[in-house]
Design an enzyme around this catalytic site. Structure first.
Site, mmCIF file in Angstrom:
data_model
loop_
_atom_site.group_PDB
_atom_site.id
_atom_site.type_symbol
_atom_site.label_atom_id
_atom_site.label_comp_id
_atom_site.label_asym_id
_atom_site.label_seq_id
_atom_site.Cartn_x
_atom_site.Cartn_y
_atom_site.Cartn_z
ATOM 1 C CG ASN A 6 -1.808 1.177 1.341
ATOM 2 O OD1 ASN A 6 -1.894 1.977 0.414
ATOM 3 N ND2 ASN A 6 -2.502 1.311 2.473
ATOM 4 C CE LYS A 8 -0.202 3.192 4.867
ATOM 5 N NZ LYS A 8 -0.087 3.310 6.314
ATOM 6 C CG HIS A 89 -5.856 2.047 5.398
ATOM 7 N ND1 HIS A 89 -5.356 2.947 6.307
ATOM 8 C CD2 HIS A 89 -4.872 1.145 5.182
ATOM 9 C CE1 HIS A 89 -4.112 2.598 6.620
ATOM 10 N NE2 HIS A 89 -3.797 1.504 5.946
ATOM 11 N N GLY A 166 2.706 2.255 11.215
ATOM 12 C CA GLY A 166 3.705 3.320 11.117
ATOM 13 C C GLY A 166 4.402 3.652 12.421
ATOM 14 C CB SER A 202 5.228 -1.699 12.407
ATOM 15 O OG SER A 202 4.819 -0.381 12.736
HETATM 16 P P1 13P Z 1 3.007 0.488 7.903
HETATM 17 O O1 13P Z 1 3.561 -0.739 7.251
HETATM 18 O O2 13P Z 1 3.716 1.754 7.474
HETATM 19 O O3 13P Z 1 2.890 0.341 9.382
HETATM 20 O O4 13P Z 1 1.510 0.681 7.326
HETATM 21 C C1 13P Z 1 0.654 -0.385 7.355
HETATM 22 C C2 13P Z 1 -0.530 -0.024 6.581
HETATM 23 O O5 13P Z 1 -1.281 0.856 6.940
HETATM 24 C C3 13P Z 1 -0.774 -0.760 5.325
HETATM 25 O O6 13P Z 1 -2.045 -0.518 4.830
#
Ligand code: 13P
Length: 240
Positions: A6, A8, A89, A166, A202
């Site tokens: 993802n 984002k 999400h 995150g 994470s």
């Molecule tokens: P991280 O891997 O940055 O923690 O994000 C996870 C996430 O939200 C995937 O959709």
């Protein structure tokens, strides 16, 4: 194992997006292209859709067409041969104030249009006693899946505890497995079994192997999906 990357709201430039996608493509053996799914921002989807790596949109609306300024229809995704869509999400729940009911409505319309939704759920805070209560209130509107016409439809359920996203603090595997079993019980009692259970939060090239488990079918990867070094190592696992 399926690996969903993802991106984002990244990267900000088309050239960077092309370079990143190209890196994924070159790092994967051709026979493994379908073992991953990349979810870039909407605008980049048409740049990549002919390459053979399955793509996911990061959202779609619950109407097919009409006066809904700023929304993207599942029909549009379908016409671009996009097969997957991430829904609910926690960042959309947080910043776009999406509710459980809206996410369920979106999932229903997506499935009716033969898209496979990657439905995200997970508790906000790391409070063990509230965890299951929160999770099941998020999943309750999805009981439409128990109708016969949906029983054979494939969906992905992505457990992403908000406190693990995150933060560098992934949820321990035993806890992920506990949730996987609860989900199995919840959906299994109604014979809705055609889903894959994903974990996200994470994950990186160092810890992802710890999450290989018979109860986990795949991963949803955020931050690490933008770093070529991380991508290279994770795709080495996919290739092996
Ligand atoms: P991280 O891997 O940055 O923690 O994000 C996870 C996430 O939200 C995937 O959709």
């Amino acid at each position: 194992m399926i690996f969903v990357f993802n991106w984002k709201m990244n990267p900000t430039k088309k050239e960077e997006a092309k370079s990143l996608f190209g890196f994924y493509y070159q790092s994967l053996k051709k026979k493994n292209l379908k073992k991953i799914i990349i979810a870039p921002p909407f605008l980049y989807l048409p740049l990549f859709f002919k390459k053979g790596i399955p793509l996911a949109a990061q959202n779609c609306f619950y109407q097919g067409k009409g006066p809904y300024t700023g929304e993207i229809s599942p029909l549009m995704l379908k016409s671009f041969q996009i097969k997957y869509v991430i829904l609910g999400h926690s960042e959309r729940r947080r910043y776009a104030k999406e509710t459980n009911e809206e996410v369920a409505k979106k999932a229903k319309v997506a499935i009716e249009n033969n898209l496979t939704p990657i439905i995200c759920f997970g508790e906000e805070k790391k409070e063990k006693n509230l965890r299951e209560k929160n999770i099941f209130s998020q999943l309750k509107p999805f009981s439409f899946l128990f109708q016969k016409k949906f029983s054979q439809k494939k969906i992905f359920l992505a457990y992403e505890p908000v406190w693990a996203i995150g933060t560098g603090l992934p949820c321990p595997l035993v806890e992920v497995e506990r949730i996987a079993l609860k989900i199995k019980k919840f959906f299994g009692q109604e014979n809705f079994t055609n889903y894959l259970f994903l974990y996200g939060g994470s994950l990186n090239s160092n810890n992802i192997r710890n999450y290989y488990s018979s109860l986990v079918d795949g991963f949803l990867i955020g931050g690490a999906s933008l770093k070529k070094k991380e991508v290279k190592k994770i795709l080495t696992l996919v290739n092996s």
